[in-house]
Design a protein around this motif. Structure first.
Motif, PDB file in Angstrom:
ATOM      1  N   ALA A   1      58.456  70.960  48.929  1.00 37.93           N
ATOM      2  CA  ALA A   1      56.923  71.049  48.492  1.00 37.93           C
ATOM      3  C   ALA A   1      56.078  70.135  49.580  1.00 37.93           C
ATOM      4  O   ALA A   1      54.973  70.945  49.664  1.00 37.93           O
ATOM      5  CB  ALA A   1      56.849  69.916  47.369  1.00 37.93           C
ATOM      6  N   GLU A   2      56.565  69.422  50.278  1.00 45.38           N
ATOM      7  CA  GLU A   2      56.123  68.942  51.388  1.00 45.38           C
ATOM      8  C   GLU A   2      55.613  70.019  52.397  1.00 45.38           C
ATOM      9  O   GLU A   2      54.352  70.288  53.197  1.00 45.38           O
ATOM     10  CB  GLU A   2      56.662  67.745  52.176  1.00 45.38           C
ATOM     11  CG  GLU A   2      56.358  66.373  51.369  1.00 45.38           C
ATOM     12  CD  GLU A   2      57.167  65.273  51.651  1.00 45.38           C
ATOM     13  OE1 GLU A   2      58.178  65.558  52.267  1.00 45.38           O
ATOM     14  OE2 GLU A   2      56.993  64.101  51.281  1.00 45.38           O
TER      15      GLU A   2
ATOM     16  N   THR B   1      55.415  73.165  52.215  1.00 45.03           N
ATOM     17  CA  THR B   1      54.628  74.114  51.419  1.00 45.03           C
ATOM     18  C   THR B   1      53.274  73.585  51.188  1.00 45.03           C
ATOM     19  O   THR B   1      52.445  74.161  50.501  1.00 45.03           O
ATOM     20  CB  THR B   1      55.210  75.015  50.408  1.00 45.03           C
ATOM     21  OG1 THR B   1      55.668  74.009  49.503  1.00 45.03           O
ATOM     22  CG2 THR B   1      56.329  75.758  51.131  1.00 45.03           C
ATOM     23  N   ARG B   2      53.240  72.262  51.403  1.00 40.53           N
ATOM     24  CA  ARG B   2      52.044  71.464  50.877  1.00 40.53           C
ATOM     25  C   ARG B   2      51.688  71.662  49.112  1.00 40.53           C
ATOM     26  O   ARG B   2      50.523  71.603  48.950  1.00 40.53           O
ATOM     27  CB  ARG B   2      50.604  72.098  51.697  1.00 40.53           C
ATOM     28  CG  ARG B   2      51.124  71.749  53.308  1.00 40.53           C
ATOM     29  CD  ARG B   2      49.824  71.813  53.987  1.00 40.53           C
ATOM     30  NE  ARG B   2      50.155  71.532  55.570  1.00 40.53           N
ATOM     31  CZ  ARG B   2      49.457  71.553  56.351  1.00 40.53           C
ATOM     32  NH1 ARG B   2      47.958  71.791  56.142  1.00 40.53           N
ATOM     33  NH2 ARG B   2      49.410  71.240  57.789  1.00 40.53           N
ATOM     34  N   GLU B   3      52.623  71.929  48.467  1.00 36.82           N
ATOM     35  CA  GLU B   3      52.384  71.778  47.266  1.00 36.82           C
ATOM     36  C   GLU B   3      52.287  70.292  46.633  1.00 36.82           C
ATOM     37  O   GLU B   3      53.406  69.832  46.127  1.00 36.82           O
ATOM     38  CB  GLU B   3      53.513  72.676  46.287  1.00 36.82           C
ATOM     39  CG  GLU B   3      53.451  74.052  46.709  1.00 36.82           C
ATOM     40  CD  GLU B   3      54.619  74.467  46.204  1.00 36.82           C
ATOM     41  OE1 GLU B   3      55.262  74.410  44.981  1.00 36.82           O
ATOM     42  OE2 GLU B   3      55.193  75.595  46.969  1.00 36.82           O
ATOM     43  N   HIS B   4      51.315  69.892  46.638  1.00 33.35           N
ATOM     44  CA  HIS B   4      51.245  68.168  46.484  1.00 33.35           C
ATOM     45  C   HIS B   4      51.366  67.847  45.039  1.00 33.35           C
ATOM     46  O   HIS B   4      52.010  66.966  44.880  1.00 33.35           O
ATOM     47  CB  HIS B   4      49.743  67.763  46.816  1.00 33.35           C
ATOM     48  CG  HIS B   4      49.401  67.966  48.232  1.00 33.35           C
ATOM     49  ND1 HIS B   4      50.344  67.890  49.219  1.00 33.35           N
ATOM     50  CD2 HIS B   4      48.073  68.619  48.694  1.00 33.35           C
ATOM     51  CE1 HIS B   4      49.564  68.103  50.368  1.00 33.35           C
ATOM     52  NE2 HIS B   4      48.256  68.588  49.862  1.00 33.35           N
ATOM     53  N   ARG B   5      51.052  68.808  44.153  1.00 31.14           N
ATOM     54  CA  ARG B   5      51.211  68.447  42.768  1.00 31.14           C
ATOM     55  C   ARG B   5      53.006  68.512  42.608  1.00 31.14           C
ATOM     56  O   ARG B   5      53.385  67.330  41.947  1.00 31.14           O
ATOM     57  CB  ARG B   5      50.649  69.371  41.833  1.00 31.14           C
ATOM     58  CG  ARG B   5      50.948  69.308  40.198  1.00 31.14           C
ATOM     59  CD  ARG B   5      50.036  70.273  39.590  1.00 31.14           C
ATOM     60  NE  ARG B   5      48.806  70.528  40.005  1.00 31.14           N
ATOM     61  CZ  ARG B   5      47.663  70.029  39.214  1.00 31.14           C
ATOM     62  NH1 ARG B   5      48.080  69.403  38.169  1.00 31.14           N
ATOM     63  NH2 ARG B   5      46.334  70.240  39.754  1.00 31.14           N
ATOM     64  N   THR B   6      53.571  69.262  42.868  1.00 37.39           N
ATOM     65  CA  THR B   6      55.210  69.505  42.940  1.00 37.39           C
ATOM     66  C   THR B   6      55.904  67.995  43.755  1.00 37.39           C
ATOM     67  O   THR B   6      56.511  67.523  43.150  1.00 37.39           O
ATOM     68  CB  THR B   6      55.694  70.748  43.582  1.00 37.39           C
ATOM     69  OG1 THR B   6      54.842  71.828  42.859  1.00 37.39           O
ATOM     70  CG2 THR B   6      57.043  70.937  43.468  1.00 37.39           C
ATOM     71  N   ALA B   7      55.332  67.869  44.705  1.00 35.19           N
ATOM     72  CA  ALA B   7      55.515  66.811  45.693  1.00 35.19           C
ATOM     73  C   ALA B   7      55.209  65.574  44.705  1.00 35.19           C
ATOM     74  O   ALA B   7      56.305  64.783  44.621  1.00 35.19           O
ATOM     75  CB  ALA B   7      54.797  66.544  46.936  1.00 35.19           C
ATOM     76  N   LEU B   8      54.212  65.376  44.131  1.00 35.38           N
ATOM     77  CA  LEU B   8      54.350  63.971  43.433  1.00 35.38           C
ATOM     78  C   LEU B   8      55.132  64.054  42.132  1.00 35.38           C
ATOM     79  O   LEU B   8      55.678  62.812  41.816  1.00 35.38           O
ATOM     80  CB  LEU B   8      52.658  64.026  42.788  1.00 35.38           C
ATOM     81  CG  LEU B   8      51.823  63.747  43.796  1.00 35.38           C
ATOM     82  CD1 LEU B   8      50.156  63.696  43.334  1.00 35.38           C
ATOM     83  CD2 LEU B   8      51.869  62.128  44.203  1.00 35.38           C
ATOM     84  N   ALA B   9      55.380  65.140  41.568  1.00 34.47           N
ATOM     85  CA  ALA B   9      56.294  65.141  40.359  1.00 34.47           C
ATOM     86  C   ALA B   9      57.624  64.745  40.815  1.00 34.47           C
ATOM     87  O   ALA B   9      58.309  64.122  40.268  1.00 34.47           O
ATOM     88  CB  ALA B   9      56.323  66.562  39.688  1.00 34.47           C
ATOM     89  N   ALA B  10      57.729  65.348  42.077  1.00 35.65           N
ATOM     90  CA  ALA B  10      59.319  65.096  42.673  1.00 35.65           C
ATOM     91  C   ALA B  10      59.275  63.666  43.156  1.00 35.65           C
ATOM     92  O   ALA B  10      60.513  62.888  42.851  1.00 35.65           O
ATOM     93  CB  ALA B  10      59.589  65.913  43.844  1.00 35.65           C
TER      94      ALA B  10
END
Ligand SMILES: [Zn+2]
Length: 162
Positions: free
Chosen positions: A85-86, A88-97
């Motif tokens: 996620a980091e 691909t800069r998917e912040h929402r997914t990163a935060l969930a992770a």
């Protein structure tokens, strides 16, 4: 009372214990394993409960161990998702992770604490969490808004409001 039990020192101890648990009559056990009925009765009353308690304890530790392995697996997968996620800069997914990783760590700390029979570990000072936090904050360095959100989430964890 000295523990001179002809059953406890018997080579068939396991089989005898199993027979006792299954409700086999003392007399039959005595004749099958060449011991006195009195020894069987005494062993059943005084030694079997302790053996059973120990066996149960061992099983519980084994189960906790198994659970620990599963949580460690889960944590490895969560961290892989976080990494992806980091990238691909998917912040929402990163935060969930990150949230997921945190609850995994909490569970791990609890399990480890139970296995070690120590009071619960404080995950906020556990090296794994500190390392993870450093990685998260570092990875989000170029992403202002996401970094602020992540720091907020981490502080929330610190205040026990995760
Ligand atoms: Zn015994």
């Amino acid at each position: 009372m000295p523990r001179a039990c002809t059953i406890c020192t018997h080579t068939d101890l396991e089989a005898i214990n199993r027979a006792l648990v299954e409700g086999t009559p003392n007399r039959r056990i005595a004749s099958q394993h060449d011991v006195t009925e009195r020894a069987v009765r005494n062993h059943k009353a005084n030694h079997l409960p302790e053996t059973l308690a120990k066996a149960q304890e061992a099983e519980e530790v084994a189960q906790a161990d198994d659970l620990l392995g599963q949580v460690q697996d889960l944590q490895a997968r969560t961290l892989a998702i976080l990494e992806a996620a980091e990238e691909t800069r998917e912040h929402r997914t990163a935060l969930a992770a990150i949230r997921e990783a945190h609850s995994n760590l909490e569970l791990l700390a609890k399990l480890l604490g139970e296995l070690d029979e120590r009071p619960q570990l404080n995950i906020l000072i556990s090296p794994e969490w500190i390392e993870l936090r450093t990685v998260i904050v570092g990875a989000l360095e170029p992403h202002g808004e996401a970094r602020v959100a992540a720091l907020k989430a981490i502080e929330g964890i610190g205040n026990g409001r995760a």
